[in-house]
Design an enzyme around this catalytic site. Structure first.
Site, PDB file in Angstrom:
ATOM      1  CE1 TYR A  89       5.651 -32.543 -11.280  1.00  0.00           C
ATOM      2  CE2 TYR A  89       5.783 -30.296 -10.441  1.00  0.00           C
ATOM      3  CZ  TYR A  89       5.093 -31.481 -10.577  1.00  0.00           C
ATOM      4  OH  TYR A  89       3.844 -31.612 -10.031  1.00  0.00           O
ATOM      5  CE  LYS A 118       2.353 -31.574 -12.999  1.00  0.00           C
ATOM      6  NZ  LYS A 118       1.078 -32.320 -13.053  1.00  0.00           N
ATOM      7  N   GLY A 177      -5.326 -36.319  -5.617  1.00  0.00           N
ATOM      8  CA  GLY A 177      -6.408 -37.120  -6.176  1.00  0.00           C
ATOM      9  C   GLY A 177      -7.339 -37.664  -5.117  1.00  0.00           C
ATOM     10  CG  HIS A 235       6.901 -31.346  -1.936  1.00  0.00           C
ATOM     11  ND1 HIS A 235       6.068 -32.349  -2.411  1.00  0.00           N
ATOM     12  CD2 HIS A 235       7.401 -30.727  -3.034  1.00  0.00           C
ATOM     13  CE1 HIS A 235       6.073 -32.333  -3.734  1.00  0.00           C
ATOM     14  NE2 HIS A 235       6.865 -31.362  -4.130  1.00  0.00           N
ATOM     15  CD1 TRP A 271      19.124 -30.044   4.614  1.00  0.00           C
ATOM     16  CD2 TRP A 271      18.608 -30.219   2.448  1.00  0.00           C
ATOM     17  NE1 TRP A 271      19.434 -31.311   4.228  1.00  0.00           N
ATOM     18  CE2 TRP A 271      19.139 -31.453   2.898  1.00  0.00           C
ATOM     19  CE3 TRP A 271      18.219 -30.097   1.120  1.00  0.00           C
ATOM     20  CZ2 TRP A 271      19.289 -32.551   2.058  1.00  0.00           C
ATOM     21  CZ3 TRP A 271      18.360 -31.189   0.285  1.00  0.00           C
ATOM     22  CH2 TRP A 271      18.890 -32.404   0.751  1.00  0.00           C
ATOM     23  CB  SER A 279       3.486 -27.432  -9.764  1.00  0.00           C
ATOM     24  OG  SER A 279       4.409 -26.901  -8.835  1.00  0.00           O
ATOM     25  CB  SER A 280       3.352 -22.315  -7.687  1.00  0.00           C
ATOM     26  OG  SER A 280       4.081 -23.034  -6.708  1.00  0.00           O
ATOM     27  CB  CYS A 281       7.734 -25.285  -9.749  1.00  0.00           C
ATOM     28  SG  CYS A 281       7.209 -26.723 -10.695  1.00  0.00           S
ATOM     29  CG  ASN A 298       5.039 -24.696  -1.883  1.00  0.00           C
ATOM     30  OD1 ASN A 298       5.763 -25.366  -2.606  1.00  0.00           O
ATOM     31  ND2 ASN A 298       5.216 -23.396  -1.716  1.00  0.00           N
ATOM     32  N   GLY A 347      -5.006 -40.477 -10.661  1.00  0.00           N
ATOM     33  CA  GLY A 347      -4.120 -40.255  -9.527  1.00  0.00           C
ATOM     34  C   GLY A 347      -4.870 -40.249  -8.206  1.00  0.00           C
ATOM     35  CG  HIS A 348      -7.807 -43.365  -7.124  1.00  0.00           C
ATOM     36  ND1 HIS A 348      -7.141 -44.035  -8.144  1.00  0.00           N
ATOM     37  CD2 HIS A 348      -8.136 -44.306  -6.200  1.00  0.00           C
ATOM     38  CE1 HIS A 348      -7.082 -45.315  -7.831  1.00  0.00           C
ATOM     39  NE2 HIS A 348      -7.676 -45.509  -6.668  1.00  0.00           N
ATOM     40  NE  ARG A 349      -4.705 -47.598  -4.993  1.00  0.00           N
ATOM     41  CZ  ARG A 349      -4.340 -48.868  -5.167  1.00  0.00           C
ATOM     42  NH1 ARG A 349      -3.084 -49.153  -5.474  1.00  0.00           N
ATOM     43  NH2 ARG A 349      -5.216 -49.852  -5.053  1.00  0.00           N
ATOM     44  N   GLY A 350      -3.012 -40.606  -4.756  1.00  0.00           N
ATOM     45  CA  GLY A 350      -2.099 -39.559  -4.306  1.00  0.00           C
ATOM     46  C   GLY A 350      -2.787 -38.573  -3.382  1.00  0.00           C
ATOM     47  NE  ARG A 368       9.657 -22.392  -1.475  1.00  0.00           N
ATOM     48  CZ  ARG A 368      10.628 -21.585  -1.889  1.00  0.00           C
ATOM     49  NH1 ARG A 368      10.498 -20.270  -1.747  1.00  0.00           N
ATOM     50  NH2 ARG A 368      11.730 -22.072  -2.413  1.00  0.00           N
TER      51      ARG A 368
END
Length: 315
Positions: free
Chosen positions: A139, A143, A19, A182, A205, A110-112, A168, A13-16, A212
């Site tokens: 998701y 995880k 990553g 996000h 919203w 992820s914290s979710c 986050n 995932g180096h392009r994210g 957060r």
């Protein structure tokens, strides 16, 4: 067992956002044998491709930062996609790493993953003690499966696979898509476009009340490299700042940094999501790591990146 400067390190995932930050951190620290593959070169959803890659490359260390990610809209409208793609890619990579005798793997969650109404701040041991937030349940389940698979491999086969749960995230190479991003990058784009258009107001919203916590992505990358070199254990490790603010306060801060001077309104018919998500970072503190980028400074850096890389807003 610490990584050597010439150890073969695979960053999935180096392009994210995450990553790419890990690659930057490794390079800055002098690691010289980092291997990556684009999606066109290696489809992590295809087990045969992943197994062939690991057989040929045999990486010593793996940072598993690849994932299908998104905000409330993306998660709640594509539940099946989020579960399938995340489950498949993580299982393929973790399993192939085990089969190829990888020395150590770090899995990013992820914290979710924690219960929607978990006691705050959320400790690592609150995992699976209550129901999840419905809007990102798919998701979160994927995880949880990934971190549990790492734990089970450690217990059954003696591997050294660890998992890290960041709060986050935001920063360079973020996704600023108008519907799939996000909250923080979404606010950056919304206020920037409102300023450019001369709009008198922006509608956000919910009611602005959820609390957060936000971590600059380069700080997470530094924590990941630190934990890869120091931490051994089956329980996940939370990574965050230990600080929180309301979405209303965040919106006002982003508007100020972007330079939007209009009115901020709230659409209370929209979901707030989880009321509060603050991580207990006492374990990470005890290991000797602490974040370095304060939120206001980080948002300035993120906005600069947004302005310099406009194509990212269309991802």
């Amino acid at each position: 067992m610490s990584m050597k400067k010439d150890s073969k390190i695979y960053v999935a995932g180096h392009r994210g956002m995450v990553g790419s930050a890990i690659v930057r951190n490794l390079e800055a620290k002098g690691y010289t044998n980092i291997i990556t593959r684009s999606h066109s070169e290696l489809d992590l959803l295809r087990q045969s491709q992943v197994e062939r890659f690991f057989e040929e490359e045999k990486p010593d260390y793996v940072f598993l930062a690849a994932a299908k990610v998104g905000g409330i809209v993306a998660n709640s409208s594509a539940l099946a996609d989020f579960m399938y793609e995340n489950m498949m890619l993580e299982m393929n990579v973790i399993h192939a790493a085990w089969e190829s005798n990888c020395k150590k793997l770090l899995f990013l969650g992820s914290s979710c993953i924690y219960p929607r109404l978990a006691s705050q701040p959320m400790r690592e041991d609150c995992l699976l003690t209550g129901s999840l937030e419905p809007t990102n349940e798919a998701y979160a389940l994927a995880k949880i499966s990934g971190l549990k698979y790492c734990e089970y491999l450690n217990r059954q086969y003696g591997t050294n696979f660890i998992s890290v749960m960041p709060t986050n995230l935001y920063g360079p190479n973020d996704n600023y898509h108008s519907e799939h991003s996000h909250v923080l990058p979404a606010l950056i784009r919304r206020f920037h476009e409102a300023k450019e258009a001369g709009a008198k107001s922006v509608t956000c919203w919910g009611d602005g009340s959820p609390l957060r916590e936000f971590l600059y992505v380069d700080d997470l990358a530094d924590a990941c490299v630190f934990l890869m070199n120091t931490y051994v254990g089956n329980e996940t490790v939370n990574v965050g700042t230990g600080k929180e603010l309301t979405i209303k306060e965040l919106a006002e801060l982003v508007a100020s940094i972007v330079g939007f001077e209009g009115k901020i309104e709230w659409d209370k018919t929209r979901s707030n999501g989880t009321p509060r998500k603050l991580l207990d970072i006492s374990k990470l503190d005890s290991l000797g790591w602490h974040y370095s980028t304060e939120l206001e400074d980080g948002i300035h850096l993120a906005y600069k990146d947004f302005l310099e890389n406009p194509m990212r807003s269309e991802r």
